[in-house]
Design an enzyme around this catalytic site. Sequence first.
Site, PDB file in Angstrom:
ATOM      1  N   HIS A 140       0.818  -1.219   0.000  1.00 39.69           N
ATOM      2  CA  HIS A 140       0.000   0.000   0.000  1.00 39.69           C
ATOM      3  C   HIS A 140       0.852   1.269   0.000  1.00 39.69           C
ATOM      4  O   HIS A 140       0.366   2.344  -0.370  1.00 39.69           O
ATOM      5  CB  HIS A 140      -0.972   0.007   1.196  1.00 39.69           C
ATOM      6  CG  HIS A 140      -0.350   0.344   2.506  1.00 39.69           C
ATOM      7  ND1 HIS A 140       0.152  -0.610   3.355  1.00 39.69           N
ATOM      8  CD2 HIS A 140      -0.171   1.526   3.130  1.00 39.69           C
ATOM      9  CE1 HIS A 140       0.615  -0.027   4.448  1.00 39.69           C
ATOM     10  NE2 HIS A 140       0.434   1.276   4.327  1.00 39.69           N
ATOM     11  N   ASP A 170       0.200  -7.493   1.647  1.00 39.77           N
ATOM     12  CA  ASP A 170       0.646  -6.106   1.793  1.00 39.77           C
ATOM     13  C   ASP A 170       2.169  -5.990   1.775  1.00 39.77           C
ATOM     14  O   ASP A 170       2.768  -5.255   2.548  1.00 39.77           O
ATOM     15  CB  ASP A 170       0.089  -5.477   3.072  1.00 39.77           C
ATOM     16  CG  ASP A 170       0.245  -3.957   3.082  1.00 39.77           C
ATOM     17  OD1 ASP A 170       0.275  -3.360   1.989  1.00 39.77           O
ATOM     18  OD2 ASP A 170       0.338  -3.378   4.190  1.00 39.77           O
ATOM     19  N   SER A 252       5.068   2.645   7.767  1.00 38.92           N
ATOM     20  CA  SER A 252       4.784   1.394   7.070  1.00 38.92           C
ATOM     21  C   SER A 252       5.951   0.993   6.178  1.00 38.92           C
ATOM     22  O   SER A 252       6.513   1.817   5.455  1.00 38.92           O
ATOM     23  CB  SER A 252       3.517   1.540   6.219  1.00 38.92           C
ATOM     24  OG  SER A 252       2.370   1.532   7.019  1.00 38.92           O
TER      25      SER A 252
END
Length: 436
Positions: A140, A170, A252
């Site tokens: 993402h 992910d 992230s």
Amino acid sequence: MGFFKDDFYSTKVKRSSREPSGSWNRPSRWGRQNSALKIALVSSLASSVLVASLFYLTVDRPKSGAAAPALSSSVSAGYDTNEAIISAAAKVGPVVVSVINQTQSGSAKNEASIAEGTSLGSGVIFLKQKGKAYMITNAHVIADSVKLQVVLSNGTKKTATVVGKDTITDLAVLETDDKGINQVADIGDSGKLRKGETVIAVGNPLGFSDSLSNGIVSNLKTTVPISLNQDGVYDWEEEVIQISAPINPGNSGGALVNLNGQVVGINSMKVADTSVEGIGFSIPIDDAMPIVDQLMEHGKIKRPYLGVYSMDLSIYLDNKADSEDEAPSDDGDAEASPNSNGDDDDVPAGDELVIPDGVTDGAVVLEAVGPAKAAGLAFNDIIVSLDGHPISSTLDLRKYLYTKTQIGDTLDITYYRDGKKGELSVKLVEKTENDG
């Protein structure tokens, strides 16, 4: 006679042995003073013994065989932990990069934004070979990318390209030239983590590069629901490491590191609940590396494809109940439920969902394409089991398909159509990008 005799503690020969029998001698002044002194000393000693006895009887003592309490070593332990954190941070710092994603829409969700159409994330350098360096990040983080850059810990910017990505896990792999990159991550073993173990999260939170936070492992395996396309509908579950170190936007794709400086997880903001503070989630490195290997080899994860778009039967029933509750109370012309008498002729197949009595869970087919369509699945079929394994939702269907089957397998499906039970078999094929 008093309790204490004057010569009780004397080492001298008794006076009576030197005096004639029956005679009585008046004590001298010194003798009287010496007697008083002895009484005082003995009284003091007796008082000390009594106080000591009372203390012994009232104080809490370890039971027989129990170890005595150890002295506190918090100062020493705290110092050692701090030094370990500093050492681990120094070791992993050079292998954590910032990822700058220039997007098509200007809205890479859940990540920090530095300009219109640009978002930030993090990555971990894990491999150098043949003049190239490779980084793990979250899928993402690079969503909708037009141009990607990575920023090394020394501030050097490099253009990066996508080797492969997988939205289900992910995870993604990026590639750049290896000029100026002298170190790669020491990949650890997330299976050896212990609950309560100190870990640090290193990344690029909110655009602050080379930032770290520390915490403990709160849970070794937490299952959290996520939305694959981030539309608010949970359609997958991820097993992650729960930590007390917060994972903020921009963090992230960064590294979760043990005190040996080994990467034991890839942090992800995507699975975090924004309403909860002081908590973070990380993809175990033991789960991540097999995905990374496939992305390096194929650029994608090869998964079996069924060809079904579906919704949860429970959601359909909830929506139907809400609609009935909102209907006007004076409407007396509403037709009976089509499954009340089980007559298929009352409602043409495919016009309205017919639910058998007692069936409350399953996956309702909204559209069948590819292998599913070829095998005979159709709109409004209610899938209730795969290979005899109960299916209660779309999530169950997807998890069974992706974790229990392989490309080329034949999948046995049990379903209801117009209230009647049926079975069919589907041969699974490889999922392609065009299959959605």
